[in-house]
Design an enzyme around this catalytic site. Structure first.
Site, PDB file in Angstrom:
ATOM      1  N   ARG A 285      -0.586  14.612   9.041  1.00  0.00           N
ATOM      2  CA  ARG A 285      -1.309  13.479  10.064  1.00  0.00           C
ATOM      3  C   ARG A 285      -0.833  13.896  11.534  1.00  0.00           C
ATOM      4  O   ARG A 285      -1.382  13.724  12.304  1.00  0.00           O
ATOM      5  CB  ARG A 285      -0.992  12.360   9.578  1.00  0.00           C
ATOM      6  CG  ARG A 285      -1.955  11.776   8.062  1.00  0.00           C
ATOM      7  CD  ARG A 285      -1.810  10.685   7.819  1.00  0.00           C
ATOM      8  NE  ARG A 285      -2.119  10.339   6.352  1.00  0.00           N
ATOM      9  CZ  ARG A 285      -2.310   9.199   5.956  1.00  0.00           C
ATOM     10  NH1 ARG A 285      -2.272   8.086   6.340  1.00  0.00           N
ATOM     11  NH2 ARG A 285      -2.303   9.324   4.273  1.00  0.00           N
TER      12      ARG A 285
ATOM     13  N   ASP B 255      -3.423   2.385  -5.520  1.00  0.00           N
ATOM     14  CA  ASP B 255      -2.300   2.118  -4.765  1.00  0.00           C
ATOM     15  C   ASP B 255      -2.041   1.183  -3.841  1.00  0.00           C
ATOM     16  O   ASP B 255      -1.085   0.867  -3.038  1.00  0.00           O
ATOM     17  CB  ASP B 255      -1.707   3.590  -3.798  1.00  0.00           C
ATOM     18  CG  ASP B 255      -2.766   3.488  -2.694  1.00  0.00           C
ATOM     19  OD1 ASP B 255      -3.786   2.618  -2.673  1.00  0.00           O
ATOM     20  OD2 ASP B 255      -2.273   3.982  -1.602  1.00  0.00           O
ATOM     21  N   GLU B 256      -2.871  -0.057  -4.333  1.00  0.00           N
ATOM     22  CA  GLU B 256      -2.774  -1.412  -3.386  1.00  0.00           C
ATOM     23  C   GLU B 256      -2.493  -2.332  -4.498  1.00  0.00           C
ATOM     24  O   GLU B 256      -2.940  -2.459  -5.557  1.00  0.00           O
ATOM     25  CB  GLU B 256      -3.956  -1.480  -2.505  1.00  0.00           C
ATOM     26  CG  GLU B 256      -3.921  -0.374  -1.273  1.00  0.00           C
ATOM     27  CD  GLU B 256      -5.050  -0.737  -0.461  1.00  0.00           C
ATOM     28  OE1 GLU B 256      -5.350  -1.785  -0.353  1.00  0.00           O
ATOM     29  OE2 GLU B 256      -5.630   0.339  -0.047  1.00  0.00           O
TER      30      GLU B 256
ATOM     31  N   ASP C 197       0.767  -1.063  -0.258  1.00  0.00           N
ATOM     32  CA  ASP C 197       0.045  -0.005  -0.220  1.00  0.00           C
ATOM     33  C   ASP C 197       0.943   1.095  -0.062  1.00  0.00           C
ATOM     34  O   ASP C 197       1.829   1.443   1.134  1.00  0.00           O
ATOM     35  CB  ASP C 197      -0.879   0.055   1.178  1.00  0.00           C
ATOM     36  CG  ASP C 197      -1.998   0.932   1.259  1.00  0.00           C
ATOM     37  OD1 ASP C 197      -1.613   2.106   0.605  1.00  0.00           O
ATOM     38  OD2 ASP C 197      -2.693   1.086   2.431  1.00  0.00           O
TER      39      ASP C 197
ATOM     40  N   TYR D 249      -1.764  10.170  -2.958  1.00  0.00           N
ATOM     41  CA  TYR D 249      -1.772  11.484  -3.735  1.00  0.00           C
ATOM     42  C   TYR D 249      -0.941  12.498  -3.235  1.00  0.00           C
ATOM     43  O   TYR D 249      -0.216  13.141  -4.057  1.00  0.00           O
ATOM     44  CB  TYR D 249      -3.230  11.830  -3.752  1.00  0.00           C
ATOM     45  CG  TYR D 249      -4.506  11.048  -4.512  1.00  0.00           C
ATOM     46  CD1 TYR D 249      -4.078   9.939  -5.110  1.00  0.00           C
ATOM     47  CD2 TYR D 249      -5.547  11.414  -4.339  1.00  0.00           C
ATOM     48  CE1 TYR D 249      -4.860   8.973  -5.800  1.00  0.00           C
ATOM     49  CE2 TYR D 249      -6.708  10.880  -5.589  1.00  0.00           C
ATOM     50  CZ  TYR D 249      -6.164   9.414  -5.944  1.00  0.00           C
ATOM     51  OH  TYR D 249      -7.296   8.838  -6.632  1.00  0.00           O
TER      52      TYR D 249
HETATM   53  P1  TTP Z   1      -5.422   5.164   0.641  1.00  0.00           P
HETATM   54  O1  TTP Z   1      -4.138   3.822   0.380  1.00  0.00           O
HETATM   55  O2  TTP Z   1      -6.807   4.689   1.577  1.00  0.00           O
HETATM   56  O3  TTP Z   1      -4.803   6.326   1.634  1.00  0.00           O
HETATM   57  P2  TTP Z   1      -3.350   6.907   1.440  1.00  0.00           P
HETATM   58  O4  TTP Z   1      -2.361   6.184   0.386  1.00  0.00           O
HETATM   59  O5  TTP Z   1      -3.415   8.445   1.218  1.00  0.00           O
HETATM   60  O6  TTP Z   1      -2.754   6.901   2.656  1.00  0.00           O
HETATM   61  P3  TTP Z   1      -2.163   5.486   3.614  1.00  0.00           P
HETATM   62  O7  TTP Z   1      -0.855   6.194   3.800  1.00  0.00           O
HETATM   63  O8  TTP Z   1      -3.115   5.396   4.650  1.00  0.00           O
HETATM   64  O9  TTP Z   1      -2.175   4.393   2.601  1.00  0.00           O
HETATM   65  O10 TTP Z   1      -5.850   5.736  -0.687  1.00  0.00           O
HETATM   66  C1  TTP Z   1      -5.072   5.900  -1.757  1.00  0.00           C
HETATM   67  C2  TTP Z   1      -5.526   7.072  -2.567  1.00  0.00           C
HETATM   68  O11 TTP Z   1      -6.821   7.183  -2.821  1.00  0.00           O
HETATM   69  C3  TTP Z   1      -5.301   8.347  -1.505  1.00  0.00           C
HETATM   70  O12 TTP Z   1      -4.221   9.027  -1.644  1.00  0.00           O
HETATM   71  C4  TTP Z   1      -6.433   9.330  -2.113  1.00  0.00           C
HETATM   72  C5  TTP Z   1      -7.261   8.444  -2.624  1.00  0.00           C
HETATM   73  N1  TTP Z   1      -8.816   8.404  -2.023  1.00  0.00           N
HETATM   74  C6  TTP Z   1      -9.670   9.050  -2.377  1.00  0.00           C
HETATM   75  O13 TTP Z   1      -9.656   9.805  -3.379  1.00  0.00           O
HETATM   76  N2  TTP Z   1     -10.998   8.821  -1.770  1.00  0.00           N
HETATM   77  C7  TTP Z   1     -11.200   8.139  -0.658  1.00  0.00           C
HETATM   78  O14 TTP Z   1     -12.165   7.983  -0.418  1.00  0.00           O
HETATM   79  C8  TTP Z   1      -9.869   7.240  -0.228  1.00  0.00           C
HETATM   80  C9  TTP Z   1     -10.084   6.376   0.818  1.00  0.00           C
HETATM   81  C10 TTP Z   1      -8.767   7.366  -1.149  1.00  0.00           C
HETATM   82 MG    MG Z   2      -2.215   4.208   0.423  1.00  0.00          MG
END
Ligand code: TTP
Ligand code: MG
Length: 335
Positions: free
Chosen positions: A59, A113-114, A22, A27
């Site tokens: 954060r 991103d996963e 992940d 973004y």
């Molecule tokens: P995530 O992997 O949930 O979040 P993240 O990568 O920003 O943070 P983390 O370090 O906790 O993994 O989501 C990936 C991207 O998807 C995130 O950067 C922004 C986008 N996103 C949205 O646009 N809307 C949403 O509701 C979510 C959950 C994520």
């Molecule tokens: Mg992420």
């Protein structure tokens, strides 16, 4: 390459190595990579009236993901906001990150991103020839000695572990484990115990491979990510979120039950807010509660909600050996 990871998990063995990746604050990381001068400043990415994500500097200053812009600014007046409505750069970044990861195993993309990867083959190659690996990389849930009644333990991050290094050596020597395996081979009452040790070894080697993969992603794309390593996808995904950002966590098969039992059902992929509420009404708040619910009740619930997600949850939970028996009838009735 085409084989789905579910099919592989269907084999229900402990000898697979699944890695879950992940990207950290995806973004926001993308925006900061384009503007290095923002690296140490709190940065949020907006879509409409929401800060959909923010970097870890923000954060730590109290800005959560998915906060309304007003609320985020109130919590952190210095927050730098960047419009993230054009997804083109994120899609492009996602593509190159996935390309790097897919060199190492069978990749199943789980969003921008996963990704989950079956890295068993590469791990097995290294397992037979590896001479240098004698530790786990990163955090570890479980205990390879396996004698303690409560095997759920998480290695403390050493002071040396930081967002920059993201690595911890856990002191479990390969030699000691090999000796234990050999001694078990002679004395253990069941060969299952020996197989379990071998599963631990595979994950140990897997943890090194995953460290290498994260390093390759960062070197070749600039992006940092967190990872989970386990013998199935559910555990690998859950492990991935345990230590963020820029860290990796391995959950041993022998620790899976103790790890999952106290977990909120909400943590199970596919269980959302509505489902969580319905399950709560039935007295199910944590995974362990599912054992107390009758098969009939679960069937009724799945039928009433026409619920593929409860199926998903149950199928996930069925990977746990001790819960599997209790719920196997339910699975058969629904299928
Ligand atoms: P995530 O992997 O949930 O979040 P993240 O990568 O920003 O943070 P983390 O370090 O906790 O993994 O989501 C990936 C991207 O998807 C995130 O950067 C922004 C986008 N996103 C949205 O646009 N809307 C949403 O509701 C979510 C959950 C994520
Ligand atoms: Mg992420």
């Amino acid at each position: 390459m085409a084989r789905r990871l579910e099919e592989e998990e269907g084999e229900q063995d402990d000898s697979r190595v699944i890695a879950y990746f992940d990207v950290d604050c995806f973004y926001a990381q993308a925006e900061v990579l384009r503007r290095p001068y923002l690296q140490d400043r709190p940065v949020g990415v907006t879509q409409k009236f929401l800060v959909v994500t923010c970097n870890y500097v923000a954060r730590r200053l109290g800005v959560p993901k998915m906060a309304p812009i007003d609320e985020a600014k109130r919590r952190c007046p210095d927050l730098v906001l960047i419009n993230g409505e054009d997804l083109t750069p994120y899609r492009a970044a996602s593509k190159i990150i996935m390309q790097v990861l897919s060199r190492f195993g069978t990749l199943e993309r789980r969003g921008l991103d996963e990704a989950a990867l079956d890295i068993t083959e590469e791990v097995r190659k290294r397992f037979s020839s590896s001479i240098n690996v004698n530790t786990f990389q990163g955090h570890l849930v479980g205990n390879v000695t396996g004698n303690a009644p409560d095997i759920l333990s998480s290695a403390e991050a050493s002071p040396a572990e930081s967002e920059t290094s993201g690595k911890v050596e856990i002191s479990q020597s390969r030699e000691a484990l090999e000796n234990r395996c050999l001694s078990l081979a002679h004395t253990a009452s069941t060969s299952a115990e020996v197989l379990r040790r071998q599963g631990d070894f595979l994950l140990m080697v897997g943890s090194h491979l995953v460290a290498e993969m994260r390093e390759a992603v960062e070197k070749e794309t600039g992006y940092r990510c967190s990872s989970g390593i386990a013998h199935n996808k559910l555990l690998a995904k859950l492990a991935c979120s345990l230590n963020k950002p820029n860290k990796q966590t391995c959950i041993l098969p022998s620790a899976a039950d103790n790890f999952l039992r106290p977990l909120s059902v909400r943590k199970i992929p596919g269980v959302g807010q509505r489902m969580e509420g319905t399950l709560k009404e039935m007295g199910i708040g944590i995974v362990e509660d599912m054992q107390r619910v009758s098969v009939q009740q679960l069937c009724d619930l799945a039928i009433e909600l026409d619920s593929s997600f409860i199926m998903h949850a149950v199928v996930s939970i069925l990977h746990l050996s001790s819960i599997r028996d209790t719920l196997s009838h339910f699975l058969l009735r629904i299928l």
